[in-house]
Design an enzyme around this catalytic site. Structure first.
Site, PDB file in Angstrom:
ATOM      1  N   TYR A 328      63.578 -29.584 -27.268  1.00 18.58           N
ATOM      2  CA  TYR A 328      63.303 -30.504 -28.368  1.00 18.58           C
ATOM      3  C   TYR A 328      64.257 -30.250 -29.527  1.00 18.58           C
ATOM      4  CZ  TYR A 328      60.775 -32.909 -32.110  1.00 18.58           C
ATOM      5  OH  TYR A 328      60.435 -33.737 -33.153  1.00 18.58           O
ATOM      6  N   LYS A 332      67.114 -32.973 -30.884  1.00 22.75           N
ATOM      7  CA  LYS A 332      67.054 -33.553 -32.225  1.00 22.75           C
ATOM      8  C   LYS A 332      68.309 -33.236 -33.025  1.00 22.75           C
ATOM      9  CE  LYS A 332      63.168 -35.779 -32.016  1.00 22.75           C
ATOM     10  NZ  LYS A 332      63.157 -37.256 -32.109  1.00 22.75           N
TER      11      LYS A 332
END
Length: 422
Positions: A328, A332
């Site tokens: 994650y 991002k």
């Protein structure tokens, strides 16, 4: 804020007193000439649970207006009874001393005599709209660009004074006539973005992996009179993304605002992160976002205008802890770099690309019993002392979608209560 005679606030034809219809932080200044009027009115106000919003001023109205001017008060509504002896002077004082806020109104009662305004020797170019027998609404007409303004000081008549393209700042934040879509719009941040863009005037396509979720948000928007469309899309599939764009163009003719918000987070320690988890995370968070940017960007580049807003994360700046979320975090960070790259490549062709990096957002999921200790740990890392609310992000998406942000591109707008500073 409202000002008016005391009698104006003791009753209402709608069955509600004005103070009940004010927001919690609203105020009313009630002006009474005679002491007995003040006493009687105050007794009436005390019956209302919202009576605390009313400030009773007893004495000559002219003196009260002078005092309010000295206190630098400004009003959204001013109520004047034209039957009062000095009503014209009250009106003139309010107008001449700029006691009205921008776009505020004056309500004047008893202004008509046999269907005609009976104020004699009064020449006023402001809007006077007779609403019903004896009641008129007055609103100041904006000063035209070619008007001669008398002032003791030299006035600089530039874009700051008139507004860029003759539009006031709040008008520049409006999205009337614009077409937007929000991926991941069926819940959480995406739902908040859809409402914000719609409230600002845009037509909104609510896009979600689950059609029922998108339809639920569209039902909410329709209750507010917002034109909307529900679409089920897997953003990781090129054919789904193209179908999404084609459906929006078929319905509304184009796309002006692309809000790429869909994302997933599968937590695991780095040494235990499987290739399947890595690929799945990147497939949605970065591949899907790229596909959406590209598909919407082609339309925007062709028309010479567009706003792309990507949802990144505070995890693009820091490594949130104690949770483990390697895939994650990296995905991002990729969203930010993609945004920066497109922001520089497309800005001179009329398309601005920016992203928003929220902090940890308060949702029902993280309020579960299992995650409660983790929430307490996060709270200790946030200077603001609380988690983000989805509503904390709404103004940012409207700003980035509007012409007010036309000089901003490739920017990562961080909204995390200061967490990335510690």
């Amino acid at each position: 804020m409202v000002a008016g005679t005391a009698e104006a606030h003791t009753s209402s034809d709608t069955g509600m007193s004005p103070e009940e219809e004010l927001p919690d932080d609203g105020k009313i200044f009630a002006c009474a000439e005679a002491p007995y009027q003040g006493v009687n009115s105050q007794e009436a106000f005390d019956y209302s649970s919202d009576g605390k919003k009313i400030s009773m001023r007893v004495g000559p109205v002219a003196d009260t207006l002078e005092a309010l001017h000295a206190e630098d008060e400004h009003f959204d509504i001013v109520f004047i009874d034209a039957d009062q002896r000095d009503a014209v002077h009250y009106y003139s004082f309010v107008m001449d001393n700029h006691l009205l806020r921008m776009d505020a109104v004056i309500c004047v009662e008893n202004t008509l005599m046999k269907g005609q305004v009976y104020l004699e020797n009064v020449s006023d170019e402001n809007v006077i709209l007779p609403v019903q027998s004896g009641l008129s609404i007055v609103r100041r007409i904006p000063v035209p660009p070619d008007a001669v303004i008398e002032s003791k000081e030299e006035v600089v008549r530039d874009d700051v004074f008139w507004g860029y393209n003759r539009r006031r700042i709040l008008d520049r934040l409006r999205l009337d006539g614009k077409v937007a879509y929000v991926t991941g719009g069926g819940q959480g941040i995406g739902r908040a973005f859809a409402h914000a863009l719609g409230e600002a005037g845009a037509k909104v396509a609510v896009v979600d992996l689950v059609l029922a979720k998108a339809e639920a948000v569209v039902s909410e928007l329709s209750l507010k009179g917002i034109k909307s469309l529900a679409l089920a899309v897997d953003v990781s599939k090129p054919e789904d993304v193209q179908r999404m764009v084609d459906a929006i163009v078929a319905r509304w003719g184009t796309v002006h605002i692309a809000c790429n918000n869909a994302g997933i987070n599968l937590n695991s320690a780095s040494e235990e992160t499987s290739l399947e988890e890595w690929d799945k995370t990147f497939s949605v968070n970065l591949r899907g976002l790229f596909l959406c940017c590209q598909a919407a960007g082609r339309i925007m580049l062709n028309q010479g205008y567009g706003k792309i807003i990507n949802t990144a994360s505070m995890a693009s700046l820091i490594v949130p802890h104690p949770q483990k979320q390697l895939a994650y975090n990296v995905s991002k960070a990729g969203v930010v770099k993609l945004t920066q790259t497109l922001g520089t490549e497309w800005v001179d062709r009329g398309v601005k690309v920016n992203c928003i990096s929220p902090g940890i957002v308060d949702t029902p999921l993280i309020r579960s019993k299992e995650l409660r200790p983790l929430v307490q740990r996060w709270m200790g890392d946030i200077p603001a002392g609380r988690l983000a609310r989805t509503t904390d992000l709404q103004a940012a998406v409207v700003y980035l979608a509007s012409e007010a942000s036309d000089y901003m591109t490739g920017h990562n707008l961080v909204i995390e209560g200061g967490q990335s500073l510690w």
